[in-house]
Design an enzyme around this catalytic site. Structure first.
Site, short mmCIF file in Angstrom:
data_model
loop_
_atom_site.label_atom_id
_atom_site.label_comp_id
_atom_site.label_asym_id
_atom_site.label_seq_id
_atom_site.Cartn_x
_atom_site.Cartn_y
_atom_site.Cartn_z
N ARG A 124 0.81 -1.24 0.00
CA ARG A 124 0.00 0.00 0.00
C ARG A 124 0.83 1.28 0.00
NH1 ARG A 124 -2.70 -3.30 3.56
NH2 ARG A 124 -4.55 -4.22 2.61
N LYS A 145 4.06 11.70 -10.72
CA LYS A 145 3.21 10.85 -11.56
C LYS A 145 3.98 9.58 -11.83
CE LYS A 145 0.18 13.78 -14.31
NZ LYS A 145 -0.16 14.19 -15.69
N GLU A 187 11.32 17.56 -23.95
CA GLU A 187 10.64 18.00 -22.72
C GLU A 187 11.18 19.35 -22.24
OE1 GLU A 187 7.91 16.64 -21.64
OE2 GLU A 187 8.00 14.45 -21.63
N LYS A 229 8.51 22.81 -14.02
CA LYS A 229 7.70 21.66 -13.59
C LYS A 229 7.36 21.77 -12.10
CE LYS A 229 6.41 17.14 -13.93
NZ LYS A 229 6.48 15.91 -14.70
N GLU A 239 -3.37 17.35 -10.80
CA GLU A 239 -3.95 17.73 -12.09
C GLU A 239 -5.46 17.96 -12.04
OE1 GLU A 239 -2.03 15.79 -15.46
OE2 GLU A 239 -3.83 16.09 -16.64
N ARG A 243 -2.07 21.75 -13.99
CA ARG A 243 -1.03 20.76 -14.34
C ARG A 243 -1.20 20.19 -15.74
NH1 ARG A 243 1.99 16.14 -10.69
NH2 ARG A 243 3.19 15.31 -12.41
N ASN A 247 0.99 18.65 -20.40
CA ASN A 247 0.69 17.63 -21.41
C ASN A 247 0.71 18.18 -22.83
OD1 ASN A 247 0.32 15.60 -19.47
ND2 ASN A 247 -1.77 16.32 -19.08
N HIS A 250 1.11 15.84 -25.72
CA HIS A 250 1.10 14.48 -25.18
C HIS A 250 -0.07 13.63 -25.65
CE1 HIS A 250 4.45 15.77 -22.82
NE2 HIS A 250 4.46 14.70 -22.06
N HIS A 254 1.12 10.29 -26.97
CA HIS A 254 0.79 9.00 -26.35
C HIS A 254 0.17 8.05 -27.38
CE1 HIS A 254 0.65 10.72 -21.98
NE2 HIS A 254 1.87 10.51 -22.42
N HIS A 267 9.34 8.46 -26.39
CA HIS A 267 8.42 9.47 -25.83
C HIS A 267 8.76 10.88 -26.31
CE1 HIS A 267 5.60 11.24 -23.02
NE2 HIS A 267 6.56 12.01 -22.53
P1 NAD Z 1 14.16 5.50 -20.83
O1 NAD Z 1 14.05 5.43 -19.38
O2 NAD Z 1 13.69 4.34 -21.63
O3 NAD Z 1 15.68 5.79 -21.23
C1 NAD Z 1 16.04 5.84 -22.58
C2 NAD Z 1 17.15 4.81 -22.91
O4 NAD Z 1 18.37 5.29 -22.40
C3 NAD Z 1 16.95 3.44 -22.30
O5 NAD Z 1 17.36 2.47 -23.22
C4 NAD Z 1 17.89 3.45 -21.10
O6 NAD Z 1 18.36 2.16 -20.79
C5 NAD Z 1 19.01 4.31 -21.59
N1 NAD Z 1 19.74 5.05 -20.57
C6 NAD Z 1 19.22 5.68 -19.48
N2 NAD Z 1 20.17 6.37 -18.86
C7 NAD Z 1 21.32 6.18 -19.55
C8 NAD Z 1 22.64 6.66 -19.41
N3 NAD Z 1 22.95 7.55 -18.48
N4 NAD Z 1 23.58 6.25 -20.29
C9 NAD Z 1 23.25 5.41 -21.30
N5 NAD Z 1 22.01 4.94 -21.51
C10 NAD Z 1 21.06 5.32 -20.64
O7 NAD Z 1 13.40 6.76 -21.43
P2 NAD Z 1 13.26 8.27 -20.98
O8 NAD Z 1 13.23 9.01 -22.26
O9 NAD Z 1 14.22 8.67 -19.95
O10 NAD Z 1 11.80 8.31 -20.31
C11 NAD Z 1 10.65 8.12 -21.08
C12 NAD Z 1 9.50 7.76 -20.17
O11 NAD Z 1 9.27 8.82 -19.23
C13 NAD Z 1 8.20 7.53 -20.89
O12 NAD Z 1 7.63 6.32 -20.47
C14 NAD Z 1 7.33 8.69 -20.45
O13 NAD Z 1 5.98 8.37 -20.45
C15 NAD Z 1 7.87 8.97 -19.09
N6 NAD Z 1 7.58 10.33 -18.60
C16 NAD Z 1 6.99 10.44 -17.38
C17 NAD Z 1 6.72 11.68 -16.86
C18 NAD Z 1 6.13 11.79 -15.49
O14 NAD Z 1 5.77 12.89 -15.09
N7 NAD Z 1 6.05 10.72 -14.74
C19 NAD Z 1 7.04 12.83 -17.58
C20 NAD Z 1 7.65 12.69 -18.81
C21 NAD Z 1 7.92 11.42 -19.32
N1 GLY Z 2 4.19 14.87 -17.79
C1 GLY Z 2 2.95 15.41 -17.32
C2 GLY Z 2 2.92 15.70 -15.86
O1 GLY Z 2 3.86 15.44 -15.15
O2 GLY Z 2 1.93 16.17 -15.38
#
Ligand code: NAD
Ligand code: GLY
Length: 367
Positions: A124, A145, A187, A229, A239, A243, A247, A250, A254, A267
């Site tokens: 939980r 998030k 981003e 942010k 949100e 907030r 997006n 997005h 998405h 992404h």
């Molecule tokens: P990711 O985590 O897949 O990383 C991209 C690639 O880089 C992966 O293959 C990873 O193994 C590699 N990698 C990571 N760090 C590395 C490093 N220092 N050196 C070498 N390789 C490395 O992708 P991302 O672009 O970081 O994140 C995308 C995700 O984030 C999506 O799922 C998206 O929906 C999410 N996201 C979430 C929020 C939120 O508010 N929670 C906001 C924006 C995006």
């Molecule tokens: N990436 C959208 C949010 O964090 O609200």
């Protein structure tokens, strides 16, 4: 030298600490926020990040007397799946984590979202810490998030669960593949487009140094992005209104990700194309000038991001997925649209036919 920023959320407030080489002394930052050595730590990372940084983090935490276990998940968006979630939960239970244990997300946004969702739901909810290693994660690691994907849509299974700390070692960005650096800048550009024309102009002037990850400008871009942010999240954590501006691009993005089975397009790339389309929709609705999509796409392209239609996809299919996106209320399209560079608005009930037209125009190369 590290920089600090506070995310102000009352009793859930936390710090973002960013700087070079922070992972080597990660344990001291945990001590600083009051995590006791009796609390078990469980690092979740992926198979690409593990060989680069897991041992460093393990050592840094063990040196401060912590007991550390780890789970390594596949790299890439596919790790945000129910099967990987179940596997990590199994490993956490087998490792004997209890309600005082702390999850550590070591990786990009995928690891952060997955590990955060594990933390939000394990017994939980237990605490977690973000240790981002991608540029994109300057966004995803802040704000709480957390989610995994469903084959029918992105981030449809999730929670709001704030971390205790974001420890951002920007030295890790040097091992990032070029494509992921570009994705991260999508981003960063978004944070400028939603809030600050001066930030966008600064990005336009510094593209060259930013793409080379020159330390000072990159740290500034990251901290300015994090500040945008953090301010939005502080005003609207869950949100209810404001907030949603985070997006921008997005709802389109998405859908591109879901329709490419979370693999062909990442992404950052998906939202890059999406931000251009949002600007086109805004022009078509008479909400902004032609300059906005042109300047938006020029900047994104300068960062080596795609702005063309992803040709394997059909606009009609994209629209269907957009209608399911969690931002849609009662089947209507709710879109974040630019009014000018640095200012956006959430527009409710955008006609689906207009969105389809805009996407078809881009597909024909008339966007
Ligand atoms: P990711 O985590 O897949 O990383 C991209 C690639 O880089 C992966 O293959 C990873 O193994 C590699 N990698 C990571 N760090 C590395 C490093 N220092 N050196 C070498 N390789 C490395 O992708 P991302 O672009 O970081 O994140 C995308 C995700 O984030 C999506 O799922 C998206 O929906 C999410 N996201 C979430 C929020 C939120 O508010 N929670 C906001 C924006 C995006
Ligand atoms: N990436 C959208 C949010 O964090 O609200």
């Amino acid at each position: 030298m590290s920089k600090r920023l506070r995310v102000e959320l009352g009793e859930r407030s936390y710090s973002i600490v960013a700087g070079e080489g922070l992972l080597a002394t990660a344990g001291s930052y945990l001590k600083e926020i009051g995590i006791k050595s009796s609390q078990r730590l469980f690092v979740i990372t992926d198979e690409q990040v593990a060989p680069l940084y897991l041992q460093l983090v393990r050592d840094a935490l063990s040196n401060e007397g912590y007991q550390v276990d780890a789970a390594i998940v596949p790299a890439g968006e596919r790790a945000k799946s129910m099967s990987v979630y179940e596997q990590v939960m199994t490993e956490a239970i087998e490792a004997g984590l209890d309600r005082k244990s702390v999850i550590i997300a070591l990786g990009g946004g995928v690891v952060g979202d997955l590990a955060g969702f594990v933390a939000a739901t394990y017994m939980r909810g237990i605490p977690f810490i973000q240790m981002p290693t991608t540029l994109l994660a300057h966004d995803s690691s802040v704000g709480g998030k957390v989610a995994i994907n469903h084959p029918l849509g992105k981030n449809l299974i999730g929670a709001f669960h704030q971390p205790l700390l974001v420890l951002y070692d920007i030295g890790t960005l040097r091992t990032l593949p070029k494509r992921e650096i570009a994705a991260g800048y999508a981003e960063v550009v978004k944070h400028g487009l939603i809030s600050d024309e001066a930030f966008v102009a600064w990005l336009e002037r510094n593209v060259g140094s930013l793409k080379k990850l020159e330390t000072e400008v990159t740290a500034e871009a990251i901290m300015r992005g994090c500040a945008v942010k953090a301010n939005v999240v502080a005003e609207d954590e869950t949100e209810q209104g404001l907030r949603a501006i985070l997006n921008l691009g997005h709802t389109f993005g998405h859908a591109f990700e879901a329709l490419s089975s979370y693999s062909a397009i990442n992404h950052g790339e998906a939202i890059s194309i999406g931000m251009g389309l949002a600007a086109d929709v805004s022009v078509r609705l008479g909400l902004t000038s032609e300059e906005v999509p042109v300047r938006t796409r020029n900047l994104l392209q300068a960062f080596d991001l795609p702005v063309e239609w992803p040709h394997a996809l059909s606009p009609a299919d994209v629209l269907e997925v957009m209608k399911r996106d969690k931002k849609g209320l009662a089947g209507k399209l709710v879109l974040v649209l630019p009014r000018e560079i640095g200012k956006v608005e959430v527009v409710r009930e955008v006609a689906e036919s207009l969105v389809l037209e805009v996407m078809s125009d881009l597909q024909r190369g008339e966007g």
